[in-house]
Write a protein that holds these residues in place. Sequence first.
Motif, PDB file in Angstrom:
ATOM      1  N   LEU A   1      13.581  15.598 -40.238  1.00 15.54           N
ATOM      2  CA  LEU A   1      12.288  16.191 -39.935  1.00 15.54           C
ATOM      3  C   LEU A   1      12.301  17.679 -40.225  1.00 15.54           C
ATOM      4  N   HIS A   2      11.183  18.135 -40.814  1.00 16.69           N
ATOM      5  CA  HIS A   2      10.953  19.561 -40.935  1.00 16.69           C
ATOM      6  C   HIS A   2       9.833  19.901 -39.965  1.00 16.69           C
ATOM      7  N   TYR A   3       9.889  21.143 -39.443  1.00 17.12           N
ATOM      8  CA  TYR A   3       8.907  21.495 -38.421  1.00 17.12           C
ATOM      9  C   TYR A   3       8.103  22.688 -38.901  1.00 17.12           C
ATOM     10  N   GLN A   4       6.792  22.572 -38.766  1.00 15.64           N
ATOM     11  CA  GLN A   4       5.941  23.694 -39.154  1.00 15.64           C
ATOM     12  C   GLN A   4       5.311  24.290 -37.888  1.00 15.64           C
ATOM     13  N   PRO A   5       5.462  25.590 -37.697  1.00 14.69           N
ATOM     14  CA  PRO A   5       4.948  26.199 -36.473  1.00 14.69           C
ATOM     15  C   PRO A   5       3.422  26.246 -36.434  1.00 14.69           C
ATOM     16  N   GLN A   6       2.894  26.171 -35.259  1.00 10.55           N
ATOM     17  CA  GLN A   6       1.451  26.282 -35.044  1.00 10.55           C
ATOM     18  C   GLN A   6       1.239  27.491 -34.116  1.00 10.55           C
ATOM     19  N   ILE A   7       0.375  28.428 -34.556  1.00 16.76           N
ATOM     20  CA  ILE A   7       0.230  29.695 -33.848  1.00 16.76           C
ATOM     21  C   ILE A   7      -1.133  29.793 -33.171  1.00 16.76           C
ATOM     22  N   ASP A   8      -1.137  30.285 -31.957  1.00 17.69           N
ATOM     23  CA  ASP A   8      -2.378  30.464 -31.216  1.00 17.69           C
ATOM     24  C   ASP A   8      -3.027  31.781 -31.655  1.00 17.69           C
TER      25      ASP A   8
ATOM     26  N   SER B   1      -3.344  34.596 -28.481  1.00 17.51           N
ATOM     27  CA  SER B   1      -2.085  35.199 -28.014  1.00 17.51           C
ATOM     28  C   SER B   1      -1.176  35.579 -29.170  1.00 17.51           C
ATOM     29  N   GLN B   2      -1.467  35.048 -30.362  1.00 19.00           N
ATOM     30  CA  GLN B   2      -0.655  35.242 -31.564  1.00 19.00           C
ATOM     31  C   GLN B   2       0.786  34.774 -31.340  1.00 19.00           C
ATOM     32  N   ARG B   3       0.925  33.763 -30.504  1.00 19.82           N
ATOM     33  CA  ARG B   3       2.258  33.227 -30.243  1.00 19.82           C
ATOM     34  C   ARG B   3       2.380  31.809 -30.790  1.00 19.82           C
ATOM     35  N   VAL B   4       3.631  31.434 -31.041  1.00 21.64           N
ATOM     36  CA  VAL B   4       3.893  30.050 -31.487  1.00 21.64           C
ATOM     37  C   VAL B   4       3.669  29.154 -30.286  1.00 21.64           C
ATOM     38  N   VAL B   5       2.796  28.182 -30.470  1.00 22.19           N
ATOM     39  CA  VAL B   5       2.546  27.292 -29.327  1.00 22.19           C
ATOM     40  C   VAL B   5       3.014  25.870 -29.595  1.00 22.19           C
ATOM     41  N   GLY B   6       3.200  25.569 -30.880  1.00 21.69           N
ATOM     42  CA  GLY B   6       3.599  24.189 -31.162  1.00 21.69           C
ATOM     43  C   GLY B   6       4.253  24.042 -32.520  1.00 21.69           C
TER      44      GLY B   6
END
Length: 663
Positions: free
Chosen positions: A416-423, A426-431
């Motif tokens: 699996l490769h994971y792609q970050p999801q940003i809010d 808050s400009q933070r990685v949330v998922g």
Amino acid sequence: MKKISQHRGMGARIGIGFIIVLTLMVALSAIGLRYVADANQRLKNIAQNNNVKIELATEMHSALRERALSMHVLPILSDPFDKDDEVQRFNAQGAIYIKARNQLESMPLSLQESNILAQIQTLTREAQPEVQAVVEMATFNDNEQEIFDRIRSIAMPRQRDIAAQVSALLELQRKQTEEAVQSAEISYLSVRNLMSGLGATALLVGMSIAGFVIRRVSHQARQLADQAMFDPLTGLANRCLLHDQLEHEIEISKREHQSFGVVLMDLDRFKEVNDTLGHDVGDELLREVGRRLKETVRAEDTVARLGGDEYVMLIHNLDPQDAPFIANKVLSALDKPFHWQNQSIDLGASLGLSFYPAQCDDASSLLRCADIAMYVAKRAGKGYALYSPDQERASRGDLSLKSELREAIQTDQLCLHYQPQIDHRSQRVVGLEALVRWNHPQRGFLAPDAFIPLAEDAGLIGPLTHWVLKTALAQQVVLQQQGYLLNMAVNLSARNFHDMELPASVHRLLAESGIDPKYLTLEITESAVMSNPIDGLAILAELDQMGVTLAIDDFGTGYSSLAYLKRLPVDELKIDKSFVTDMEENENDAVIVRSTIDLAHNLGLKVTAEGVETRGAWDTLSLLGCDQSQGYFMGRPMSVKKLEAWLHESAQPEFSTRVFHAV
Ligand code: C2E
Ligand code: MG
Ligand code: MG
């Protein structure tokens, strides 16, 4: 089955009709024959009786004539012996006369006959003494002259009177016979008329029945022929007729050294439309597609529907270099949107083209090659493809990939490769979104698009999804242990919605990992749920109850029905990357993105944008109120190792070029 029983029903009805007509004919013939037999019998009786009567009357007549002769002979005989002989002959004739008359009287007589006979009897009785006296005088007296005188004046008139009555009797009988014959003739005539009338009627009825049957049978034969050769929904040629046409076309092209093309077309989004809007709308669309195709090709070309949303066009006298021309013509005919109740429906199609004799030389291989090419076009999403032998190698390659995939799942060749999801706020990685890859021993890294459809085909999507979920949840646990409390998004396939065990297996995996269900998002496409709407909705409801987050993936690409969307228990919309990547240049895409965000918020859904490749896109989405985004600009899908480094770097305060931070 229905057709066969209809045929049987009609056969039985015709049979019964025929038997009724036949019975009528037999009955009427019997009546006619009976009538003739009666008339015959009557004639026979009349003829037999009258013959006897005529014979007897004739006997009486000739006896009278003989007696008259004897009376004339007696006076001129001189020999007493001769005289005696003549008297005896005279008396014998008298006896014959009496006998005949008595016989006549004993027979059945008409009134007229009885009257004449009574007259004769009276005349005979009156004449008898005088005639006897004359005879005796002639026997014993020699006065010849006196005797003649008496004969002439007394005996003969009496005899003549009697003879006249006998003649009248004869005449009467002749008349009676004539009348009998006449009445028999009339009887025969009426029977003949009756019989010919009946014959003509029967013939007419028979001919009408036969005409009716012939009409019905030929109508049904035509219907059957149509059914056998034409598609009932669109009226286009069916597979059978197409095959005939192909063979015919091959013959012509062989003779005239020409080339022709076969275009196989499959609609791209028909199944979604059919599932969402219903079969009636689906049927109307298929008919409309048929009409458009017919308008696109020439009258002498053939358009056929093979079933489902598959059409074939046989294009006369066409060379392979004309493939782009004809393919674009067909594609642009379908480009115009279809309309249904003020909604415009965009179907799209993939075409595969093959050519005789350049690529294939028989009907079956022309269709098979066009099918392979169509499959290639569909996979590549490029509208049309011209057949080439290496496509076949590729599809054979697909076959071997399918068998290897089973092993790959079991032997951990997948990763699996994971792609970050940003809010945005808050400009933070949330998922993270977990995206599967196949590290194939010979072919290297394979993207999901290269093997997910194969896994669907081979029935391997269940084990694959199970593996992805298990691996992603395990990774989430590791990240949690490192202090990153991130949401994990996992993609589901259409085929997963045919598996009623899916919620239970998600539940088990969550329980085993100890991850809170609210940190797991399952991504689905609308068409995936619609591939099996009843089970699909039940599965979603169970997952929703479990507390798992549900997201609609690739929103905007499929046939999106708002009414339908409201019924799905989803929490999030993911705007498809195709709109987001072009958003800055393409005003339409920007409008779609903006309205999707508004729509989602109005429905109480969270919005994630995919495919954010630039800072501009990120900023625009922030302005539009998008909740979170993923894309190459923030982070590509990455291996676990890279992800850990990336998260670590993002958390460093000096890492200021990034617009976002790890939690
Ligand atoms: P998806 O779920 O829409 O995933 C997003 C795809 O967009 C990923 O492609 C990702 O690499 C790509 N992407 C992300 N950011 C950008 C960007 O900024 N620009 C562009 N051009 N692309 C971007 P990927 O990994 O090739 O996956 C393709 C599709 O395969 C996925 O689309 C998903 O539908 C499917 N897929 C991936 N993993 C799985 C899985 O485990 N199970 C199932 N059933 N399907 C999967
Ligand atoms: Mg996805
Ligand atoms: Mg997507």
